[in-house]
Design a protein around this motif. Structure first.
Motif, PDB file in Angstrom:
ATOM      1  N   GLY A 173      -1.728   6.869   0.278  1.00  0.00           N
ATOM      2  CA  GLY A 173      -2.981   7.301  -0.315  1.00  0.00           C
ATOM      3  C   GLY A 173      -3.496   6.423  -1.434  1.00  0.00           C
ATOM      4  O   GLY A 173      -4.399   6.825  -2.170  1.00  0.00           O
ATOM      5  N   GLN A 174      -2.955   5.225  -1.555  1.00  0.00           N
ATOM      6  CA  GLN A 174      -3.361   4.328  -2.634  1.00  0.00           C
ATOM      7  C   GLN A 174      -4.083   3.110  -2.087  1.00  0.00           C
ATOM      8  O   GLN A 174      -4.038   2.804  -0.899  1.00  0.00           O
ATOM      9  N   GLY A 175      -4.732   2.405  -2.983  1.00  0.00           N
ATOM     10  CA  GLY A 175      -5.358   1.141  -2.625  1.00  0.00           C
ATOM     11  C   GLY A 175      -4.321   0.050  -2.453  1.00  0.00           C
ATOM     12  O   GLY A 175      -3.122   0.286  -2.573  1.00  0.00           O
ATOM     13  N   LEU A 176      -4.779  -1.127  -2.177  1.00  0.00           N
ATOM     14  CA  LEU A 176      -3.890  -2.256  -1.936  1.00  0.00           C
ATOM     15  C   LEU A 176      -3.494  -2.926  -3.239  1.00  0.00           C
ATOM     16  O   LEU A 176      -4.338  -3.230  -4.081  1.00  0.00           O
ATOM     17  N   GLN A 180       0.852  -1.185   0.000  1.00  0.00           N
ATOM     18  CA  GLN A 180       0.000   0.000   0.000  1.00  0.00           C
ATOM     19  C   GLN A 180       0.887   1.233   0.000  1.00  0.00           C
ATOM     20  O   GLN A 180       1.566   1.518   0.985  1.00  0.00           O
TER      21      GLN A 180
END
Lengths: 111, 115
Positions: free
Chosen positions: B40-43, B37
């Motif tokens: 500020g990003q998704g997985l 991750q």
């Protein structure tokens, strides 16, 4: 309101109001969906899930709605509390394949 | 009962060094996953272990990344010759059986910073 900028979309709500967090998923073959809550410095925490043979599922203070026609998932939180402030992720899965996670929405609860 | 445990919680290292991240899944869980991750990003999926089956390594971004799971329990994720773009939170998750239609239980991650 909800805004999209360079960072995560943010939803700001007043304490006690209902929150609706939206997610557009990408794969029409996805048949299983999950909402996770992630607090700062913590790992994602399971909130609620729904299978594609349903369009609504309720938990404690939370409801997930699934609209397969437009590939849209929403999470409704009733009577939002300060402890609900977090980033919320949706995840979709096509049977047996890897989960695909959305970028997340930050929920900010105002006093 | 104990949840998924990851160590260290934070790791700062110099570019070019190797790092090893550890995951202790929930006891009895046969499926184990690693994700990355970024801020500020998704997985981002990295690798999936299920019992004694060959792992799904399709998410590993380069051959500098490898993972193993010994005895069907503890897993280590190794990053060789770290680069600054490897800086991220590395999350481990487990589930009771395979990845079909069930949620994963996540640890709190290892925050990796490459100087």
């Amino acid at each position: 309101g909800e805004s999209v900028g360079l960072h995560l979309p943010t939803l700001s709500v007043q304490e006690g109001d209902n929150s609706i967090i939206n997610c557009a998923y990408s794969n029409s073959a996805s048949d299983y969906f999950i909402w996770y809550k992630q607090e700062s410095g913590k790992g994602p925490q399971f909130i609620i899930d729904i299978r594609s043979n349903m369009d609504k599922r309720q938990g404690q203070r939370v409801t997930v709605l699934l609209n397969k026609t437009v590939k849209h998932l929403s999470l409704q939180i009733a009577a939002t509390q300060p402890g609900d402030s977090a980033v919320y992720f949706c995840a979709e899965q096509n049977y047996g394949q890897n989960f695909v996670f959305g970028p997340g929405t930050r929920l900010s609860v105002l006093p | 009962g104990a949840g998924v445990s990851q160590s260290p919680s934070n790791k700062v290292t110099e570019k070019g060094k190797d790092v090893e991240l550890r995951c202790d899944p929930i006891s009895g869980h046969t499926a184990l996953y690693w994700y990355r991750q970024s801020l500020g990003q998704g997985l981002e999926f990295l690798i999936y272990f299920q019992g004694n089956s060959a792992p799904d390594k399709s998410g590993l971004p380069s051959d500098r990344f490898s993972a193993e799971r010994t005895g069907g329990s503890v897993s280590t994720l190794t990053i060789q010759r770290t680069q600054q773009e490897d800086s991220a939170v590395y999350l481990c998750a487990s589930s009771p059986r395979d990845r079909t239609n069930q949620p994963q239980h996540f640890g709190d991650g290892t925050r990796l910073s490459i100087l």
